[in-house]
Design an enzyme around this catalytic site. Structure first.
Site, PDB file in Angstrom:
ATOM      1  N   ARG A  74      24.974 -22.355 -22.282  1.00  0.00           N
ATOM      2  CA  ARG A  74      25.835 -22.622 -21.139  1.00  0.00           C
ATOM      3  C   ARG A  74      25.845 -24.128 -20.907  1.00  0.00           C
ATOM      4  O   ARG A  74      24.809 -24.731 -20.620  1.00  0.00           O
ATOM      5  CB  ARG A  74      25.310 -21.898 -19.895  1.00  0.00           C
ATOM      6  CG  ARG A  74      26.151 -22.198 -18.670  1.00  0.00           C
ATOM      7  CD  ARG A  74      25.524 -21.685 -17.374  1.00  0.00           C
ATOM      8  NE  ARG A  74      26.261 -22.236 -16.248  1.00  0.00           N
ATOM      9  CZ  ARG A  74      25.727 -22.622 -15.103  1.00  0.00           C
ATOM     10  NH1 ARG A  74      24.426 -22.515 -14.896  1.00  0.00           N
ATOM     11  NH2 ARG A  74      26.483 -23.122 -14.143  1.00  0.00           N
ATOM     12  N   HIS A 118      30.755 -28.713 -12.978  1.00  0.00           N
ATOM     13  CA  HIS A 118      29.358 -28.865 -12.573  1.00  0.00           C
ATOM     14  C   HIS A 118      29.189 -30.246 -11.948  1.00  0.00           C
ATOM     15  O   HIS A 118      28.393 -31.061 -12.392  1.00  0.00           O
ATOM     16  CB  HIS A 118      28.422 -28.666 -13.768  1.00  0.00           C
ATOM     17  CG  HIS A 118      27.027 -28.302 -13.389  1.00  0.00           C
ATOM     18  ND1 HIS A 118      26.326 -27.274 -13.989  1.00  0.00           N
ATOM     19  CD2 HIS A 118      26.182 -28.821 -12.470  1.00  0.00           C
ATOM     20  CE1 HIS A 118      25.115 -27.182 -13.474  1.00  0.00           C
ATOM     21  NE2 HIS A 118      25.007 -28.115 -12.541  1.00  0.00           N
ATOM     22  N   GLU A 163      27.481 -23.640  -8.299  1.00  0.00           N
ATOM     23  CA  GLU A 163      26.871 -23.898  -6.992  1.00  0.00           C
ATOM     24  C   GLU A 163      27.791 -24.668  -6.041  1.00  0.00           C
ATOM     25  O   GLU A 163      27.504 -25.809  -5.650  1.00  0.00           O
ATOM     26  CB  GLU A 163      25.544 -24.633  -7.164  1.00  0.00           C
ATOM     27  CG  GLU A 163      24.529 -23.841  -7.969  1.00  0.00           C
ATOM     28  CD  GLU A 163      23.184 -24.549  -8.100  1.00  0.00           C
ATOM     29  OE1 GLU A 163      23.058 -25.697  -7.627  1.00  0.00           O
ATOM     30  OE2 GLU A 163      22.262 -23.952  -8.680  1.00  0.00           O
ATOM     31  N   ASN A 289      22.076 -18.417  -9.663  1.00  0.00           N
ATOM     32  CA  ASN A 289      21.072 -19.426  -9.980  1.00  0.00           C
ATOM     33  C   ASN A 289      19.925 -19.272  -8.996  1.00  0.00           C
ATOM     34  O   ASN A 289      20.105 -19.475  -7.786  1.00  0.00           O
ATOM     35  CB  ASN A 289      21.669 -20.829  -9.862  1.00  0.00           C
ATOM     36  CG  ASN A 289      22.787 -21.080 -10.855  1.00  0.00           C
ATOM     37  OD1 ASN A 289      23.019 -20.282 -11.754  1.00  0.00           O
ATOM     38  ND2 ASN A 289      23.477 -22.194 -10.709  1.00  0.00           N
ATOM     39  N   TYR A 291      15.872 -20.113  -7.940  1.00  0.00           N
ATOM     40  CA  TYR A 291      14.672 -20.918  -8.113  1.00  0.00           C
ATOM     41  C   TYR A 291      13.545 -20.542  -7.153  1.00  0.00           C
ATOM     42  O   TYR A 291      12.383 -20.556  -7.527  1.00  0.00           O
ATOM     43  CB  TYR A 291      15.008 -22.409  -7.950  1.00  0.00           C
ATOM     44  CG  TYR A 291      15.883 -22.933  -9.063  1.00  0.00           C
ATOM     45  CD1 TYR A 291      15.325 -23.338 -10.263  1.00  0.00           C
ATOM     46  CD2 TYR A 291      17.266 -22.996  -8.919  1.00  0.00           C
ATOM     47  CE1 TYR A 291      16.116 -23.808 -11.304  1.00  0.00           C
ATOM     48  CE2 TYR A 291      18.067 -23.454  -9.950  1.00  0.00           C
ATOM     49  CZ  TYR A 291      17.487 -23.865 -11.142  1.00  0.00           C
ATOM     50  OH  TYR A 291      18.284 -24.302 -12.169  1.00  0.00           O
ATOM     51  N   GLU A 347      20.945 -19.664 -14.034  1.00  0.00           N
ATOM     52  CA  GLU A 347      19.912 -20.702 -14.018  1.00  0.00           C
ATOM     53  C   GLU A 347      18.630 -20.109 -13.452  1.00  0.00           C
ATOM     54  O   GLU A 347      18.663 -19.385 -12.447  1.00  0.00           O
ATOM     55  CB  GLU A 347      20.304 -21.911 -13.154  1.00  0.00           C
ATOM     56  CG  GLU A 347      21.394 -22.787 -13.726  1.00  0.00           C
ATOM     57  CD  GLU A 347      21.694 -23.989 -12.840  1.00  0.00           C
ATOM     58  OE1 GLU A 347      20.795 -24.408 -12.056  1.00  0.00           O
ATOM     59  OE2 GLU A 347      22.826 -24.511 -12.917  1.00  0.00           O
TER      60      GLU A 347
END
Length: 442
Positions: A74, A118, A163, A289, A291, A347
């Site tokens: 990606r 992005h 995002e 994504n 985290y 991600e």
């Protein structure tokens, strides 16, 4: 095997973070080139001018992916490399670079997955209002359609935006990302125009009858309650409005979360007739994504009646809690609220203070291996429960330019020596290789 046979294992990067060659072969300035040159905006004044020099070294990076068994890469396209100055005349040299990259990936049996945006908006479009004006969404749709036509014969996986919360809130509300603005009304106009840009791109994709699939990658916030008190449960639910529902609800035809907008009296969403129908154009998959997960409690004095509170979890170098179970909770919530829909983790990864060993040829990163192991276990569990989780893209393939943190944070499974650009696989690279091969028990 730990996963379904068709589960896709990938890795991810972004153009500004890895390409470099910021002024080569016709590429013009992006908002991040400008932001990095703003005193105090980025740690140590770092820029993405050279980054990982993937623009020149992509064959080496592709070979490293191949040796690890990575099935999909990606990466994002740099808008100002394809359309300099955000104009309407395409740049042959930029197009040639991405053609060479795509073909080299395919030659190694690695599936390209393209993110159209992005964060590297052409500076000239920012000068004309950026994401606060409707024209930028329309220009983006033209750019997207050109990319579909140019690369769509070989690329079958498309991500419209990465995002958008970061683009709108970090870029226009908090000023921590490019373009570095702090204006609440502008931030929410950006929210709407980013959502609109996504919908316009999906419509263009459908109109071209291309083979392939299209979706979007969101970084959601789905905090857990600090306690079992009803008011804390309510606080956690409200906390999902401003970063999650403000994107998810329009995507799935539910409009903007009015409860959240009611707390923003100065905000006007610039909705025009037909916009919400465009935004809710059906997608083929949703990228998430993930985290970390926050914890919140009720606070009647706060605008939305919640505040974040401390937790006991270990932290990454970014100061983010390591909460693998939060990934499970988030995926379940998305599936149960907005599904059924194919889901990808686009991600997931962690920054730690990596160092080369004394030989200068190895990097031991046990904390990252443990982070990845625990999150991949969650993925395996979700698949076993019938959740349509179709793939996992590790962030990141390479250490790279970490936005406002510059080069001070390392997320890669491949160590980059920023002096000579050597690529040194970390222990986590070999761990991921074994997971993909099915020889690493989880």
């Amino acid at each position: 095997m730990n996963f379904p046979k068709d589960f896709l294992f990938g890795s991810a990067t972004a153009s500004y973070q890895v390409e470099g060659a910021w002024d080569k072969d016709g590429r013009t300035m992006s908002i991040w080139d400008t932001f990095c040159r703003t005193p105090g905006a980025v740690r140590h004044g770092h820029t993405g001018d050279r980054a990982c020099d993937q623009y020149h070294r992509y064959p080496e990076d592709i070979d490293l992916m191949y040796r690890a068994g990575i099935q999909s890469y990606r990466f994002s396209l740099a808008w100002p490399r394809i359309f300099p100055k955000g104009g309407s005349t395409p740049n042959p040299a930029g197009i040639d670079y991405y053609n060479r990259l795509i073909d080299a990936l395919l030659d190694k049996g690695i599936t390209p997955a393209i993110t159209l945006y992005h964060w590297d908006l052409p500076q000239e479009l920012q000068d004309s209002g950026g994401w606060t004006v409707r024209k930028t969404a329309e220009k983006y749709a033209d750019y997207a359609a050109f990319c579909f036509k140019t690369f769509g014969d070989r690329v079958k996986t498309w991500i419209t935006l990465n995002e958008p919360w970061c683009s709108s809130h970090l870029g226009y509300l908090h000023g921590e990302h490019a373009p570095g603005i702090r204006d609440r009304a502008m931030a929410y106009r950006a929210v709407h125009h980013l959502n609109l840009a996504h919908g316009l791109a999906v419509q263009r994709f459908r109109s071209m009858n291309l083979k392939g699939r299209i979706g979007i990658s969101l970084n959601l916030s789905t905090p857990r309650p600090a306690a079992r008190h009803p008011e804390d449960l309510h606080a956690a639910d409200r906390a999902a409005d401003g970063q999650s529902r403000i994107y998810l609800d329009p995507l799935f035809g539910k409009g903007y979360p009015q409860r959240h907008l009611d707390t923003e009296p100065a905000v006007h969403m610039p909705i025009e007739p037909g916009d919400m129908e465009i935004i809710s154009s059906p997608i083929d998959f949703l990228g998430l994504n993930y985290y970390w997960e926050e914890v919140v409690r009720h606070d009647a004095s706060a605008a939305e009646e919640f505040v974040a509170v401390p937790s006991h979890f270990k932290k990454t170098a970014m100061g983010w809690d390591v909460v693998p179970e939060g990934l499970y909770r988030q995926i379940r919530w998305v599936h149960e609220t907005y599904g059924p829909l194919d889901l990808y983790i686009t991600e997931n990864g962690a920054a730690f203070p990596d160092r080369l060993d004394e030989s200068g040829t190895a990097c031991h990163d046990p904390e990252r291996i443990e982070y990845l192991r625990e999150h991949l276990r969650v993925c395996k569990r979700l698949c076993s429960e019938g959740i349509p989780l179709k793939g996992y893209f590790l962030w990141s393939l390479l250490d790279n330019f970490e936005w406002a943190h510059g080069y001070t944070k390392r997320f890669g499974i491949i160590y980059i020596d920023y002096g000579d650009m050597r690529r040194i696989p970390k222990d986590s690279y070999y761990f991921y290789r074994d997971v993909i091969a099915g020889t690493e028990p989880l």
